[in-house]
Design a protein around this motif. Structure first.
Motif, short mmCIF file in Angstrom:
data_model
loop_
_atom_site.label_atom_id
_atom_site.label_comp_id
_atom_site.label_asym_id
_atom_site.label_seq_id
_atom_site.Cartn_x
_atom_site.Cartn_y
_atom_site.Cartn_z
N ASN A 13 0.81 -1.23 0.00
CA ASN A 13 0.00 0.00 0.00
C ASN A 13 0.84 1.27 0.00
OD1 ASN A 13 0.91 0.30 2.66
ND2 ASN A 13 -0.98 -0.52 3.56
N GLY A 14 2.17 1.13 0.09
CA GLY A 14 3.04 2.30 -0.02
C GLY A 14 2.98 3.24 1.16
N THR A 15 2.44 2.81 2.30
CA THR A 15 2.37 3.70 3.45
C THR A 15 3.40 3.28 4.50
OG1 THR A 15 0.81 2.45 4.83
CG2 THR A 15 -0.10 3.82 3.05
N SER A 16 3.65 4.19 5.45
CA SER A 16 4.55 3.91 6.55
C SER A 16 3.82 3.79 7.88
CB SER A 16 5.61 5.03 6.65
OG SER A 16 6.38 5.07 5.47
N ASP A 17 2.52 3.63 7.82
CA ASP A 17 1.70 3.51 9.03
C ASP A 17 1.63 2.04 9.42
OD1 ASP A 17 -0.13 3.50 11.04
OD2 ASP A 17 -1.75 4.46 9.89
N SER A 18 2.37 1.65 10.45
CA SER A 18 2.45 0.25 10.83
C SER A 18 1.09 -0.31 11.24
CB SER A 18 3.45 0.06 11.98
OG SER A 18 3.03 0.79 13.12
N SER A 19 0.16 0.53 11.68
CA SER A 19 -1.14 0.03 12.10
C SER A 19 -1.96 -0.50 10.93
CB SER A 19 -1.92 1.15 12.81
OG SER A 19 -2.22 2.21 11.92
N THR A 20 -1.62 -0.09 9.72
CA THR A 20 -2.37 -0.56 8.55
C THR A 20 -1.61 -1.62 7.77
OG1 THR A 20 -1.44 1.14 7.08
CG2 THR A 20 -3.43 1.70 8.33
N ASN A 21 -0.44 -1.99 8.25
CA ASN A 21 0.43 -2.87 7.46
C ASN A 21 0.63 -4.23 8.10
OD1 ASN A 21 0.71 -0.78 5.65
ND2 ASN A 21 2.65 -0.07 6.49
N ASN A 22 -0.40 -4.76 8.72
CA ASN A 22 -0.34 -6.10 9.27
C ASN A 22 -0.61 -7.12 8.17
OD1 ASN A 22 0.19 -5.50 12.01
ND2 ASN A 22 -1.95 -4.92 12.30
N ILE A 23 0.40 -7.93 7.88
CA ILE A 23 0.25 -9.01 6.90
C ILE A 23 0.01 -10.28 7.69
CG2 ILE A 23 1.27 -10.15 4.91
CD1 ILE A 23 0.77 -7.11 4.60
N SER A 48 -7.31 -8.53 5.87
CA SER A 48 -7.83 -7.91 4.66
C SER A 48 -6.76 -7.85 3.59
CB SER A 48 -8.33 -6.50 4.99
OG SER A 48 -8.76 -5.84 3.83
N GLY A 49 -7.08 -8.36 2.42
CA GLY A 49 -6.17 -8.30 1.28
C GLY A 49 -5.01 -9.27 1.35
N VAL A 50 -5.01 -10.17 2.33
CA VAL A 50 -3.91 -11.13 2.48
C VAL A 50 -4.39 -12.51 2.05
CG1 VAL A 50 -2.30 -12.21 4.09
CG2 VAL A 50 -2.92 -9.81 4.38
N GLY A 51 -3.65 -13.12 1.14
CA GLY A 51 -3.96 -14.47 0.71
C GLY A 51 -3.10 -15.49 1.42
N GLY A 52 -3.54 -16.74 1.42
CA GLY A 52 -2.78 -17.81 2.04
C GLY A 52 -3.16 -18.01 3.49
N GLU A 53 -2.45 -18.92 4.13
CA GLU A 53 -2.79 -19.28 5.51
C GLU A 53 -1.56 -19.75 6.26
OE1 GLU A 53 -5.85 -22.23 7.99
OE2 GLU A 53 -5.50 -22.52 5.83
N SER A 59 7.93 -6.42 12.92
CA SER A 59 7.78 -7.43 13.96
C SER A 59 7.16 -8.69 13.40
CB SER A 59 6.91 -6.90 15.11
OG SER A 59 5.60 -6.62 14.65
N PHE A 60 7.48 -9.81 14.05
CA PHE A 60 6.76 -11.06 13.84
C PHE A 60 5.51 -11.04 14.72
CE2 PHE A 60 11.23 -12.15 13.01
CZ PHE A 60 11.12 -12.72 11.74
N GLN A 61 4.39 -11.46 14.16
CA GLN A 61 3.14 -11.47 14.89
C GLN A 61 2.46 -12.82 14.74
OE1 GLN A 61 0.71 -8.26 13.46
NE2 GLN A 61 2.04 -6.67 14.26
N ASP A 62 1.47 -13.06 15.59
CA ASP A 62 0.69 -14.29 15.46
C ASP A 62 0.06 -14.35 14.07
OD1 ASP A 62 -0.55 -16.70 16.33
OD2 ASP A 62 -2.41 -15.58 16.61
N LYS A 63 0.33 -15.41 13.35
CA LYS A 63 -0.19 -15.66 12.00
C LYS A 63 0.30 -14.65 10.97
CE LYS A 63 -4.37 -17.96 13.64
NZ LYS A 63 -5.83 -18.12 13.48
N GLY A 64 1.46 -14.01 11.23
CA GLY A 64 1.97 -13.10 10.22
C GLY A 64 3.06 -12.18 10.75
N PHE A 65 3.07 -10.96 10.21
CA PHE A 65 4.13 -10.00 10.55
C PHE A 65 3.65 -8.60 10.21
CE2 PHE A 65 4.88 -12.31 6.60
CZ PHE A 65 4.82 -11.31 5.65
N ASN A 66 4.46 -7.61 10.58
CA ASN A 66 4.10 -6.22 10.34
C ASN A 66 5.17 -5.53 9.51
OD1 ASN A 66 4.35 -3.13 11.45
ND2 ASN A 66 2.22 -3.82 11.37
N LEU A 67 4.72 -4.71 8.55
CA LEU A 67 5.60 -3.93 7.70
C LEU A 67 5.42 -2.46 8.05
CD1 LEU A 67 4.76 -5.72 4.34
CD2 LEU A 67 6.63 -6.25 5.91
#
Length: 849
Positions: free
Chosen positions: A509-519, A524-529, A578-586
């Motif tokens: 999404n090209g943003t630097s707001d970590s609150s919106t960048n949870n993969i 939302s918008g994340v594929g896979g499991e 950071s590494f997070q439960d079921k993913g990570f943060n950008l």
């Protein structure tokens, strides 16, 4: 080779299922077979709505249309649900009633060429839908398929009446019907449900259990012309009354008495235990790599082999420990011009002649030699002349194989007399005595082999799905999934593949707001499991030429290494927070992980939840470490992350924490720029003392580099030298040990053919990385998320920053391995390749893909 072991755990696997689809009906496309039902005088409840649900296991991939069900009457033209010539599934509701040829056909975009397990197919028809693409929905294993209309065709018109169960129509299962005498089905059908007048989704017939789609009993209304065919009965008559316990092949058990007439089928074709809930071994046409002049014919549900010159085929199932028994009945005369070759072979080396890792074969060589031959490492270790009492080979003689994978003992017999190693006839697998041979390596999975003898011969194999000609030896099992062991990582266990490895895809999404960048999985918008907090995450842009990024929890989130570069680690990038439960943060806008509208993939492995241990010098009892290391290990999944500081000495011992010897190690200097990634891999004649590979250069295997890995790893330590960095240099290593049904680190040889090499893994793959060993080449990475259907062809390369390449047809991921589908760089003729692979689901539970 992924090892499948038997330990009597069949009851556990059967308990996983619902007891609904437990038998099947076998079809052979060389026979004039079919089931037929005339619906004259019986109008459907609603000819604009219907549902078909059926489980199917493919047999011969003949290149011809193979009909599951078709319909025809004197006014309306043919409609069918079938495997098309291109191995897609096509559907046609039937003609338009005015004598014109029908043009309302739709077809899947996915190809279905997996012959080793079962598909569940649901066809939901509702022509009252205002949107044309909603009028036909087709599901495979619970997943809706993308459908297109071939050239000259369209989706059915609004309120178009289908021909299935239409008054006066003839339903035909297994053939086109109506005198066409073509479109014969090859393979097996199980639990066939037709619902008249209702449009239902797959959840009425199946359910997902720990990631596996399984059958459940349909309990709703069948409508007037609906039916349920269980194929329990073996009679060939047509029942005329209510059938509570079906006695004939075509009996309807829905209560509607819509019984089918039987044509061309025998009692031995029905009530076969090969089913979606207990999948049996058959001959595997995908394993028979097409060499020049290859001639092979499989029939009778891939149990009958007719092989001419160069015809070779292996089984769909490979086993190691446990006791296994199977038979082959000769169906052709054996003499000087009709020899045969039948045996047991390592699943890594299905080939003609003696090019086997190990094998035992019985053969008649053009009548001049009748031998049982033992091969180890492509060398004949011993020949036994077949005893005179067994020397004649006649039609209906039965060849027998009994294998004890725990001891390596194998018995070869004929008509219940087994040959001993001294040439006698007193072999006794039931007592474990007087074996024919003993195999040297009991860790190599073994699979049945049918081989040509220079000219044609015909034999019918029985891996336990048919009635044995002779009683199996005591405690010896049929080759079926119910008899396979319960893998440690399994849908029937508390831990599954998704708890240890997973793939996520997203668009930046090209943003630097970590609150919106949870993969995160399910975000939302994340594929896979994935269902864990990752400890190693490898990120790559798919759409653009950006560096690969490697992050791990030993070194700390945000500290990056670049697999395609020799650079030292960068702890200032802050792309990865950071590494997070079921993913990570950008955290920030950046091309490597989060540029606006760039597409990405992230591959994730679980170690020990960032909980590390320091293993000091001399702290283990054997293979003592000579350098202290920081380790976090996931021994269940065979993965550990190790960090340490090198010294000036070679052959340093470094603890890895796995408890078993790793077979694949990826290591990188953290503090020295332009230092290569180095890889060790226990396959394809790799010598840990001298050899290594490199990510970032893509060069062929380097032989004689003994200052990198100095010795074969053991259960406690791996050995490392100064070749990748000397005194004071910090390192990280990712260490892997094979876990049966979950991971495989092996090798194969390409054949340069569109009918490419088959690689048996023992699971349906989720992720594979491949490297050719004998020349400079890319490290190609494939995964099921970027290619959710077969055929696949989307590649990323670990050694370069290139964007994803896409090919029309490169490979199939199938229920038990990988089938290469064209002459390309990952299937070059004579090329030797290494690979690492991780599972979506073990073969014991895998549906066909």
């Amino acid at each position: 080779m992924s090892v499948i072991k038997a330990n009597g755990a069949g009851d556990q696997s059967l308990g996983f299922y619902n007891g609904v689809a437990t038998q099947s009906l076998r079809f052979d496309d060389g026979s004039s077979h079919k089931l037929t039902k005339d619906f004259s005088g019986s109008s459907p409840d609603n000819d604009k709505k219907m549902t078909i649900s059926v489980w199917a296991k493919r047999g011969n991939l003949s290149g011809s249309n193979q009909v599951i069900i078709a319909n025809y009457n004197s006014v309306r033209f043919l409609g069918e649900l079938m495997w098309n010539t291109d191995n897609k599934i096509s559907f046609d509701p039937g003609g338009n009633g005015n004598g014109a040829s029908n043009s309302y056909q739709v077809r899947t975009t996915a190809l279905f060429r997996d012959v080793s397990s079962w598909y569940h197919i649901v066809l939901a028809y509702d022509s009252t839908q205002s949107t044309d693409t909603n009028r036909v929905k087709l599901y495979v294993n619970g997943t809706q398929q993308t459908l297109t209309a071939p050239s000259g065709n369209t989706f059915p018109p609004l309120n178009y009446a289908h021909l299935y169960s239409y008054a006066g129509a003839n339903n035909t299962i297994g053939e086109f019907g109506a005198g066409f005498n073509s479109g014969y089905l090859d393979g097996y059908l199980s639990e066939f449900n037709f619902i008249d007048g209702l449009t239902l989704d797959p959840t009425y017939f199946g359910e997902t259990k720990n990631g596996v789609w399984i059958a459940k009993k349909y309990t709703g209304s069948y409508g007037t012309n609906g039916y349920r065919l269980q194929f329990i009965g073996t009679g060939t008559s047509t029942s005329s009354g209510s059938v509570t316990n079906p006695t004939n092949i075509g009996d309807d058990s829905s209560g509607n008495n819509n019984h089918f007439a039987v044509s061309g089928l025998a009692s031995t074709d029905a009530n076969i235990p090969d089913s979606p809930e207990n999948n049996f071994c058959t001959w595997n046409p995908l394993s028979a790599s097409a060499s020049s002049g290859s001639v092979k014919t499989l029939s009778e549900g891939n149990l009958q082999f007719s092989g001419g010159a160069f015809g070779v085929v292996g089984g769909t199932m490979a086993v190691t420990s446990g006791k296994w028994y199977w038979e082959t009945k000769l169906l052709s005369t054996v003499d000087g011009s009709n020899p045969f070759v039948i045996g047991f072979v390592s699943a890594t080396s299905i080939a003609h002649s003696s090019s086997h890792d190990q094998s035992v074969v019985m053969y008649s060589d053009n009548g001049t030699g009748k031998l049982i031959q033992h091969i180890e490492n492509s060398s004949i270790t011993q020949n036994i002349t077949i005893p005179s009492a067994l020397l004649t080979f006649d039609v209906n003689d039965v060849m027998q194989f009994a294998y004890d994978g725990d001891t390596g003992k194998i018995w070869v017999g004929k008509n219940n007399t087994y040959v001993a190693n001294d040439g006698g006839t007193d072999g006794n697998p039931s007592s474990g005595s007087n074996q024919t041979f003993t195999l040297a390596d009991t860790t190599i999975p073994m699979t049945p082999l049918a081989d040509h003898g220079g000219v044609a011969w015909t034999g019918l194999a029985n891996f336990g799905q048919l009635t044995n000609a002779y009683t199996a030896p005591t405690d010896f099992n049929a080759l079926s999934t119910a008899n396979l062991p319960e893998p440690t990582i399994s849908p029937a266990q508390t831990t599954q593949a998704v708890n240890h490895f997973g793939i996520l895809t997203w668009t930046g999404n090209g943003t630097s707001d970590s609150s919106t960048n949870n993969i995160r999985s399910g975000g939302s918008g994340v594929g896979g499991e994935i269902d864990f907090k990752p400890d190693w995450t490898w990120v790559k842009s798919r759409s653009h030429g950006q560096n690969h990024n490697s992050y791990d929890s030993n070194r700390g989130a945000g500290i990056v290494l670049y697999p395609n570069l020799g650079n030292d680690e960068d702890d200032t990038s802050t792309y990865f927070t950071s590494f997070q439960d079921k993913g990570f943060n950008l955290a920030r806008n950046g091309g490597d992980t989060n540029a606006n509208n760039y597409t990405y993939v992230g591959w994730n492995w679980k170690a020990n939840g960032a909980q590390t241990s320091t293993i000091a010098v001399d702290s283990v009892s054997s293979g003592v470490p000579s350098i202290a290391s920081t380790v976090q290990a996931n021994t269940t999944a065979g993965f550990s992350i190790v960090t340490w500081t090198n010294t000036s000495s070679n052959n340093q011992k470094i603890a890895h924490g796995l408890g078993v010897a790793p077979t694949y190690i990826i290591a990188k200097s953290r503090s020295t720029s332009s230092s290569a990634w180095v890889i060790g891999h226990s396959a394809s004649s790799f010598n840990w003392t001298n050899d290594y590979y490199q990510f970032d250069t893509g060069q062929r295997r380097t032989d004689g580099g003994g200052t990198v890995f100095g010795a074969t790893p053991d259960q406690n330590v791996f050995t490392f030298g100064t070749g990748a960095g000397g005194n004071g240099v910090t390192f990280v290593a990712y260490c892997f040990a094979e876990i049966e049904g979950y991971s495989k680190f092996g090798s194969y040889t390409g054949n340069g053919n569109d009918d490419g090499t088959f690689v048996y893994t023992g699971f349906r793959p989720a992720w594979v990385m491949i490297k050719r060993t004998d020349t400079t080449s890319n490290w190609a990475i494939f995964d099921r998320n970027r290619d959710p259907i077969n055929a696949g062809g989307r590649e990323l390369f670990a050694n370069v920053s290139n964007a994803e390449q896409s090919h029309s047809e490169d490979w199939d991921f199938v229920s038990n391995g990988i089938k290469f589908r064209r002459n390309y760089t990952d299937n070059s003729s004579g090329g030797t390749f290494i690979y690492m692979a991780f599972a979506e689901v073990p073969f014991k539970y895998a549906n066909a893909r």
